[in-house]
Design an enzyme around this catalytic site. Structure first.
Site, mmCIF file in Angstrom:
data_model
loop_
_atom_site.group_PDB
_atom_site.id
_atom_site.type_symbol
_atom_site.label_atom_id
_atom_site.label_comp_id
_atom_site.label_asym_id
_atom_site.label_seq_id
_atom_site.Cartn_x
_atom_site.Cartn_y
_atom_site.Cartn_z
ATOM 1 N N CYS A 1 -2.121 45.227 32.554
ATOM 2 C CA CYS A 1 -2.225 45.320 31.099
ATOM 3 C C CYS A 1 -1.512 46.541 30.523
ATOM 4 O O CYS A 1 -1.516 46.745 29.308
ATOM 5 C CB CYS A 1 -3.693 45.310 30.693
ATOM 6 S SG CYS A 1 -4.563 43.883 31.376
ATOM 7 N N GLU B 1 -12.330 55.713 28.106
ATOM 8 C CA GLU B 1 -11.219 56.071 27.223
ATOM 9 C C GLU B 1 -11.666 57.061 26.155
ATOM 10 O O GLU B 1 -10.926 57.996 25.810
ATOM 11 C CB GLU B 1 -10.641 54.813 26.575
ATOM 12 C CG GLU B 1 -9.365 55.082 25.786
ATOM 13 C CD GLU B 1 -8.721 53.820 25.231
ATOM 14 O OE1 GLU B 1 -7.606 53.922 24.674
ATOM 15 O OE2 GLU B 1 -9.336 52.724 25.316
ATOM 16 N N LYS C 1 -7.780 44.798 19.730
ATOM 17 C CA LYS C 1 -8.280 43.742 20.603
ATOM 18 C C LYS C 1 -9.559 43.121 20.061
ATOM 19 O O LYS C 1 -9.940 42.016 20.470
ATOM 20 C CB LYS C 1 -8.529 44.278 22.010
ATOM 21 C CG LYS C 1 -7.274 44.580 22.821
ATOM 22 C CD LYS C 1 -7.624 44.992 24.236
ATOM 23 C CE LYS C 1 -6.378 45.314 25.064
ATOM 24 N NZ LYS C 1 -5.745 46.584 24.661
ATOM 25 N N HIS D 1 -7.725 40.199 24.411
ATOM 26 C CA HIS D 1 -6.896 40.989 25.318
ATOM 27 C C HIS D 1 -5.698 40.150 25.761
ATOM 28 O O HIS D 1 -5.853 39.178 26.508
ATOM 29 C CB HIS D 1 -7.715 41.440 26.520
ATOM 30 C CG HIS D 1 -7.056 42.494 27.345
ATOM 31 N ND1 HIS D 1 -5.735 42.868 27.185
ATOM 32 C CD2 HIS D 1 -7.525 43.271 28.365
ATOM 33 C CE1 HIS D 1 -5.423 43.802 28.049
ATOM 34 N NE2 HIS D 1 -6.503 44.067 28.777
#
Length: 419
Positions: A169, A320, A341, A346
């Site tokens: 990704c 994150e 997203k 995604h």
């Protein structure tokens, strides 16, 4: 011009997403906070723990490709071609009019996280039922990931650097970073960069579902992707493609091109931790963002907006967030963040390019896309994620994060270019 002085700007955008099949439609849907998630229509998903995804809607490849080619290509390649065509048109570039020198200086770096999954699945069934003689002669060339950039170059007669990036990704951001370095080095003047994926298939849904990576909010698909919400339970599979035309600045100026933003920095790192889970403290994410700021020559306080990877997984969003706090300190609480997203789902290998487009348009239009579906606060996620409504804000510098299975982390820095 010495290669170290070559600046790289964005002059064209193309997107095929679950919330809009063009860049204008994609932007309008984001500003309206629209979700692309719905029950799966590509196949009967009733036997799966997750029965919904964010599919491309109202898309007929024969609107863009001749019938024979459309039927031969896997959807991931169809998507790539459509996004690239829109980006070229948006940039005001018509390759049919290029000189031989221009063709040699124009390349394509288009990646995919998985490639031709539907074609692979379908041909496996053909083999199982009818044996090897019935396999399509187009099976291998149309399944492999590098066919996306290959087909774009063939379609437009582009002879510059041509290859695919593959980093799950993080794929699209790696493509943008590679394209930027190629232009800075003088190996190209213009590159179409981005990513594409079409993995909403029986084996794709089953594989991700059995990893326990997907949301199972089957009773309310549109609310399933809810990054940073305490009730998040996994990501929503999406599909689509994003493409950016990157161009050397003086080359773009000479032809009077519209410039959206400049690519000023990039960061890449590895978690070196786990095949699918992020480092719990966001180590790799932190290193990628720090490197991106350093290569851009800017400080943490210069950033106005960060489009987060933000997949709506319990571990990923928290890790994150920790990384952002470590990099930006108190400024983490004053800049805007969001996860688009929450609307698109995604898009796997296409995610970085589509989200880069969101960040670039935030710079140009002074509006921050929202993170929708927020209801329940999570103490671990306490930053300004631009919940539920877009926000007006002057954006001079925007970052875009993309992380992938295998511990791949990428961050790209875009900056406003003054007229």
């Amino acid at each position: 011009m010495p290669t170290q002085d070559r600046r790289v700007v964005v002059t064209g955008l193309g997107a095929l997403t679950p919330i809009g099949n063009t860049v204008p439609a994609f932007w309008e849907a984001m500003m309206a906070g629209r979700s692309g998630a719905a029950p799966i229509t590509h196949f009967d998903a009733s036997a799966y723990p997750t029965t919904f995804a964010a599919e491309i809607k109202d898309f007929d490849p024969e609107d863009f490709l001749d019938r024979k080619e459309a039927r031969r290509l896997d959807p991931f390649a169809q998507f790539a071609i459509v996004a690239a065509d829109e980006a070229l048109a948006d940039a005001g570039l018509n390759p049919a009019e290029f000189s031989e020198e221009e063709r040699a200086q124009t390349g394509v770096v288009m990646g995919s996280g998985i490639g031709g999954m539907k074609l692979f699945q379908d041909q496996t069934v053909v083999y199982a039922e009818h044996g090897p003689r019935r396999l399509s002669p187009f099976f291998v060339p149309m399944m492999i990931i590098d066919m996306a950039p290959g087909l774009i170059s063939i379609r437009h007669g582009l002879h510059g650097p041509n290859y695919a990036t593959v980093s799950a990704c993080a794929t699209s951001n790696n493509a943008i970073a590679d394209a930027t370095m190629l232009i800075r080095s003088g190996l190209a003047d213009t590159i179409i960069a981005g990513g594409t994926d079409a993995s909403i298939t029986e084996i794709g849904l089953g594989g991700f579902g059995n990893m326990k990576a997907l949301s199972t909010r089957n009773d309310d698909p549109q609310a399933a992707s809810r990054p940073f919400d305490a009730e998040r339970d996994g990501f929503v599979m999406g599909e689509g493609a994003g493409a950016l035309v990157l161009e050397e600045y003086e080359h773009a100026r000479a032809r009077g091109a519209h410039v959206y933003a400049e690519v000023v920095g990039m960061g890449m790192s590895a978690d070196a931790y786990h095949i699918s889970a992020p480092h719990p403290e966001g180590l790799g994410a932190r290193l990628a963002m720090q490197q991106a700021l350093k290569t851009a020559g800017i400080g943490p306080d210069d950033v106005d907006y960060l489009n987060m990877h933000g997949t709506s997984t319990p571990l990923g969003d928290a890790a994150e967030t920790k990384a952002i706090k470590a990099v930006f300190g108190e400024h983490a609480y004053t800049m805007n963040l969001s996860s688009t997203k929450s609307m698109t789902g995604h898009l796997l290998g296409a995610a970085g390019a589509v989200e880069a487009i969101a960040a670039i348009l935030a710079i140009e239009r002074g509006r921050i896309p929202p993170t929708i579906n927020f209801e329940t606060p999570d103490p671990e996620c306490d930053l300004n994620y631009t919940f539920n409504e877009p926000q007006e804000r002057t954006v001079d510098v925007a970052l875009s994060n993309a992380f992938g299975f295998g511990g791949h982390n990428t961050c790209i820095v875009f900056k406003k270019v003054e007229a």
